[in-house]
Each structure stands twice: as structure tokens, then as C-alpha cells.
Write an enzyme that holds these catalytic residues in place. Structure first.
Site, PDB file in Angstrom:
ATOM      1  N   ASP A 241     -43.450 -47.406 -26.877  1.00 14.18           N
ATOM      2  CA  ASP A 241     -43.982 -47.443 -28.231  1.00 14.18           C
ATOM      3  C   ASP A 241     -43.600 -46.131 -28.921  1.00 14.18           C
ATOM      4  OD1 ASP A 241     -46.118 -48.978 -30.041  1.00 14.18           O
ATOM      5  OD2 ASP A 241     -46.425 -46.816 -30.268  1.00 14.18           O
ATOM      6  N   LEU A 242     -42.979 -46.245 -30.095  1.00 14.53           N
ATOM      7  CA  LEU A 242     -42.495 -45.053 -30.784  1.00 14.53           C
ATOM      8  C   LEU A 242     -43.647 -44.214 -31.316  1.00 14.53           C
ATOM      9  CD1 LEU A 242     -39.480 -46.542 -32.790  1.00 14.53           C
ATOM     10  CD2 LEU A 242     -39.521 -45.595 -30.477  1.00 14.53           C
TER      11      LEU A 242
ATOM     12  N   ASP B  34     -42.514 -51.571 -33.573  1.00  9.05           N
ATOM     13  CA  ASP B  34     -41.802 -50.434 -32.978  1.00  9.05           C
ATOM     14  C   ASP B  34     -42.073 -50.357 -31.480  1.00  9.05           C
ATOM     15  OD1 ASP B  34     -44.448 -49.745 -33.205  1.00  9.05           O
ATOM     16  OD2 ASP B  34     -44.085 -47.685 -33.819  1.00  9.05           O
TER      17      ASP B  34
END
Length: 216
Positions: free
Chosen positions: A90-91, A133
Site C-alpha cells: 500500500d503506497l 493504490d
């Protein structure tokens, strides 16, 4: 009369031969066209199948392809008694980029992230976009938990490198959760375990790797 008969017979045979040759040529042309059309349809169907399993923005595997590949990978790991790692990525810091520069620019960032995933994983690993994302990488034949963590840390270093898009420099980190299996686990459960580990990595400061426990 005899000569005329021979000439007419020869002419008739020649016309018959030409007609048969023309029919044979037409059949060959028709067969070639049918083969070409069949190949074109097969290629089109294959392309449609690929698109159905591909994330349109990044070109990575989508959720459906991820589920199929993970189930097959688990079966291979069980059969070969090999360790498999599911990495959920997960960004960190992506939302401010989206808010500041717009969703179009954010899409470019996601496409760049996808390219970096392909660059830093092993050839046999599968990168996929889970949605938004969030990304997943399936790593088969991992030697140990430490080996899986080393692979994830290499990904972190690659993702953390600044990227330059539209004359702008942006930087995106990531939090990675890892779930390990020898193949006897459920695919959906492994993703949930990796997801829970990823949230623990975020809670502990982000931009780090966290191994999953076997309980949610």
C-alpha cells in the site's frame, strides 16, 4: 475428320485441366482465407481474455488474474513443498499527490509504480493491482521468511526512489505486509493476512515491511 476429332479431344482435355486447376486454386485460396480468419479470431479471443485479466491503467494482473494465479501457485507450492510469499503493498503519501496534482497525474504515478514493481521483482514473480493504490506480488519458491523480507525491502528501496513526471519530482513510499505459506492455506485468507500485516507496518511508522502472524 480423325485429326479434327483428336484436336477437339485435346482441346476438351485442356479446358478440363484448366477448369480443374482453377477450381483447385480457388479451393486453396478459400482454405487460406479460412485459416487466416480463424487465426485472427483466435488472436482476438486471446486478446480479449488477456484484457479481462489485466488492469487497464497499469497493465498488471487484476483481481481475477491474481486469484487464479495465487490458487495455482499454492497448489504448486504444496506439491513441491516450497515456501510462497504474498506481499500486499500500500503506497504511503499517494493521496496528497492525487489531491495536489489531480487524478490524471496520480494515474501516471500508479503506472510508474507498476513499472518499478516489474523492475525489482524476480522474473517468476507476479505483480498485480488490487485496486486504488494497493498492489500485490506473489513470490513462489521463497527460501525463508528472511528471504521474503529481503525481497520486500528491495521493493521498498525501488519504490522510494524519486520519480520525475511532467517536470515534477515526486516521491512515494510504501508499507508492505507479507503472508507466508507452504501451499495448504486458502488464497483469500493469505491476502487478508498480508493486508493485516500491511496495516501493522503503517501503524509502526510506514515505509517498512511486516510479516503476518497466522491469526487475524
Amino acid at each position: 475428320m480423325i485429326l479434327l476429332s483428336f484436336a477437339l479431344a485435346a482441346r476438351f482435355n485442356e479446358l478440363k485441366r484448366q477448369r480443374e486447376a482453377a477450381l483447385q486454386l480457388n479451393e486453396q485460396i478459400l482454405a487460406k482465407r479460412v485459416t487466416e480468419r480463424t487465426m485472427a479470431l483466435e488472436q482476438a479471443n486471446q486478446r480479449l481474455s488477456e484484457l479481462a485479466l489485466q488492469d487497464p491503467l497499469t497493465g498488471l494482473a487484476n483481481r481475477t488474474a491474481l486469484q487464479q494465479h495465487l490458487e495455482q501457485a499454492l497448489a504448486r507450492s504444496l506439491r513441491r513443498n516450497e515456501l510462497l510469499a504474498v506481499m500486499l503493498i500500500d503506497l504511503d503519501g499517494f493521496k496528497p499527490i492525487n489531491d495536489q496534482h489531480g487524478h490524471g497525474f496520480g494515474d501516471q504515478v500508479l503506472a510508474e509504480i507498476a513499472g518499478r514493481l516489474r523492475q525489482y521483482i524476480r522474473d517468476a514473480d507476479l505483480p498485480a493491482r488490487l485496486g486504488g493504490d494497493e498492489f500485490v506480488v506473489i513470490c513462489e519458491n521463497v527460501q525463508s521468511a528472511e528471504d521474503a523480507q529481503d525481497l520486500a525491502k528491495r521493493l521498498l528501496e525501488g519504490l522510494d526512489t524519486p520519480m520525475y513526471l511532467e517536470d515534477r519530482a515526486v516521491r512515494v513510499g510504501a508499507s508492505i505486509g507479507i503472508a507466508l505459506s507452504h501451499g495448504a492455506d486458502d488464497a483469500t485468507l493469505l491476502i487478508r493476512l498480508a493486508d493485516a500485516a500491511m496495516y501493522r507496518a503503517k501503524a509502526e511508522g510506514r515505509n517498512r515491511v511486516q510479516l503476518a502472524t497466522q491469526q487475524l
